[in-house]
Design a protein around this motif. Sequence first.
Motif, PDB file in Angstrom:
ATOM      1  N   TRP A  38       0.837  -1.205   0.000  1.00  0.00           N
ATOM      2  CA  TRP A  38       0.000   0.000   0.000  1.00  0.00           C
ATOM      3  C   TRP A  38       0.869   1.251   0.000  1.00  0.00           C
ATOM      4  N   TYR A  39       1.962   1.232   0.780  1.00  0.00           N
ATOM      5  CA  TYR A  39       2.880   2.373   0.772  1.00  0.00           C
ATOM      6  C   TYR A  39       3.477   2.578  -0.617  1.00  0.00           C
ATOM      7  N   HIS A  40       3.797   1.493  -1.301  1.00  0.00           N
ATOM      8  CA  HIS A  40       4.390   1.608  -2.635  1.00  0.00           C
ATOM      9  C   HIS A  40       3.372   2.059  -3.668  1.00  0.00           C
ATOM     10  N   GLY A  41       2.079   1.993  -3.318  1.00  0.00           N
ATOM     11  CA  GLY A  41       1.051   2.532  -4.193  1.00  0.00           C
ATOM     12  C   GLY A  41       1.086   4.040  -4.246  1.00  0.00           C
ATOM     13  N   MET A  42       1.662   4.647  -3.237  1.00  0.00           N
ATOM     14  CA  MET A  42       1.826   6.100  -3.226  1.00  0.00           C
ATOM     15  C   MET A  42       3.096   6.429  -4.013  1.00  0.00           C
ATOM     16  N   ARG A  43       2.936   7.136  -5.111  1.00  0.00           N
ATOM     17  CA  ARG A  43       4.078   7.373  -5.999  1.00  0.00           C
ATOM     18  C   ARG A  43       5.245   8.054  -5.308  1.00  0.00           C
ATOM     19  N   ARG A  44       4.930   8.951  -4.392  1.00  0.00           N
ATOM     20  CA  ARG A  44       5.980   9.730  -3.738  1.00  0.00           C
ATOM     21  C   ARG A  44       6.836   8.857  -2.830  1.00  0.00           C
ATOM     22  N   LEU A  45       6.267   7.746  -2.328  1.00  0.00           N
ATOM     23  CA  LEU A  45       7.005   6.890  -1.406  1.00  0.00           C
ATOM     24  C   LEU A  45       7.667   5.697  -2.095  1.00  0.00           C
ATOM     25  N   ARG A  46       7.297   5.455  -3.355  1.00  0.00           N
ATOM     26  CA  ARG A  46       7.866   4.299  -4.052  1.00  0.00           C
ATOM     27  C   ARG A  46       9.378   4.432  -4.176  1.00  0.00           C
ATOM     28  N   ILE A  47       9.818   5.604  -4.560  1.00  0.00           N
ATOM     29  CA  ILE A  47      11.251   5.920  -4.605  1.00  0.00           C
ATOM     30  C   ILE A  47      11.454   7.124  -3.708  1.00  0.00           C
ATOM     31  N   ARG A  48      12.401   7.049  -2.841  1.00  0.00           N
ATOM     32  CA  ARG A  48      12.625   8.147  -1.895  1.00  0.00           C
ATOM     33  C   ARG A  48      13.391   9.267  -2.574  1.00  0.00           C
ATOM     34  N   TRP A  49      12.683  10.341  -2.902  1.00  0.00           N
ATOM     35  CA  TRP A  49      13.283  11.466  -3.566  1.00  0.00           C
ATOM     36  C   TRP A  49      13.767  12.516  -2.581  1.00  0.00           C
ATOM     37  N   GLU A  50      13.146  12.574  -1.403  1.00  0.00           N
ATOM     38  CA  GLU A  50      13.494  13.612  -0.437  1.00  0.00           C
ATOM     39  C   GLU A  50      14.854  13.317   0.200  1.00  0.00           C
TER      40      GLU A  50
ATOM     41  N   HIS B 229      10.470  12.980   4.542  1.00  0.00           N
ATOM     42  CA  HIS B 229      10.071  11.622   4.170  1.00  0.00           C
ATOM     43  C   HIS B 229       9.182  11.008   5.254  1.00  0.00           C
ATOM     44  N   GLU B 230       9.522  11.246   6.506  1.00  0.00           N
ATOM     45  CA  GLU B 230       8.703  10.737   7.607  1.00  0.00           C
ATOM     46  C   GLU B 230       7.324  11.393   7.615  1.00  0.00           C
ATOM     47  N   ALA B 231       7.257  12.655   7.253  1.00  0.00           N
ATOM     48  CA  ALA B 231       5.963  13.337   7.162  1.00  0.00           C
ATOM     49  C   ALA B 231       5.106  12.719   6.065  1.00  0.00           C
ATOM     50  N   PHE B 232       5.703  12.405   4.925  1.00  0.00           N
ATOM     51  CA  PHE B 232       4.946  11.746   3.861  1.00  0.00           C
ATOM     52  C   PHE B 232       4.516  10.344   4.270  1.00  0.00           C
ATOM     53  N   LEU B 233       5.346   9.642   5.044  1.00  0.00           N
ATOM     54  CA  LEU B 233       4.941   8.332   5.558  1.00  0.00           C
ATOM     55  C   LEU B 233       3.735   8.461   6.484  1.00  0.00           C
ATOM     56  N   GLY B 234       3.748   9.467   7.340  1.00  0.00           N
ATOM     57  CA  GLY B 234       2.608   9.699   8.223  1.00  0.00           C
ATOM     58  C   GLY B 234       1.347  10.040   7.448  1.00  0.00           C
ATOM     59  N   LEU B 235       1.484  10.872   6.423  1.00  0.00           N
ATOM     60  CA  LEU B 235       0.344  11.221   5.586  1.00  0.00           C
ATOM     61  C   LEU B 235      -0.193   9.987   4.853  1.00  0.00           C
ATOM     62  N   ALA B 236       0.711   9.172   4.327  1.00  0.00           N
ATOM     63  CA  ALA B 236       0.288   7.946   3.636  1.00  0.00           C
ATOM     64  C   ALA B 236      -0.414   6.999   4.602  1.00  0.00           C
TER      65      ALA B 236
END
Length: 69
Positions: A31-43, A49-56
């Motif tokens: 499910w996390y990898h379904g979020m494009r921003r988290l599939r590859i860590r660009w930050e 990155h932790e904030a995007f994980l919390g949002l996801a």
Amino acid sequence: MGIDPQIAERGTGHGSGLGVIRWVVERTIAWYHGMRRLRIRWERRDDIHEAFLGLATCIICYRHIKTLC
């Protein structure tokens, strides 16, 4: 060394109790990898990155609760 592998065939129980809830973790990571921003860590910054994980996580929980109601 007297160590025997205990790998069960698919669909059969192996009795050791290991891996009983492994699919929950694998499903959540999928499910996390379904979020494009988290599939590859660009930050570069890990706090972003932790904030995007919390949002996801919030989005995943919301979708799960929405399907239950």
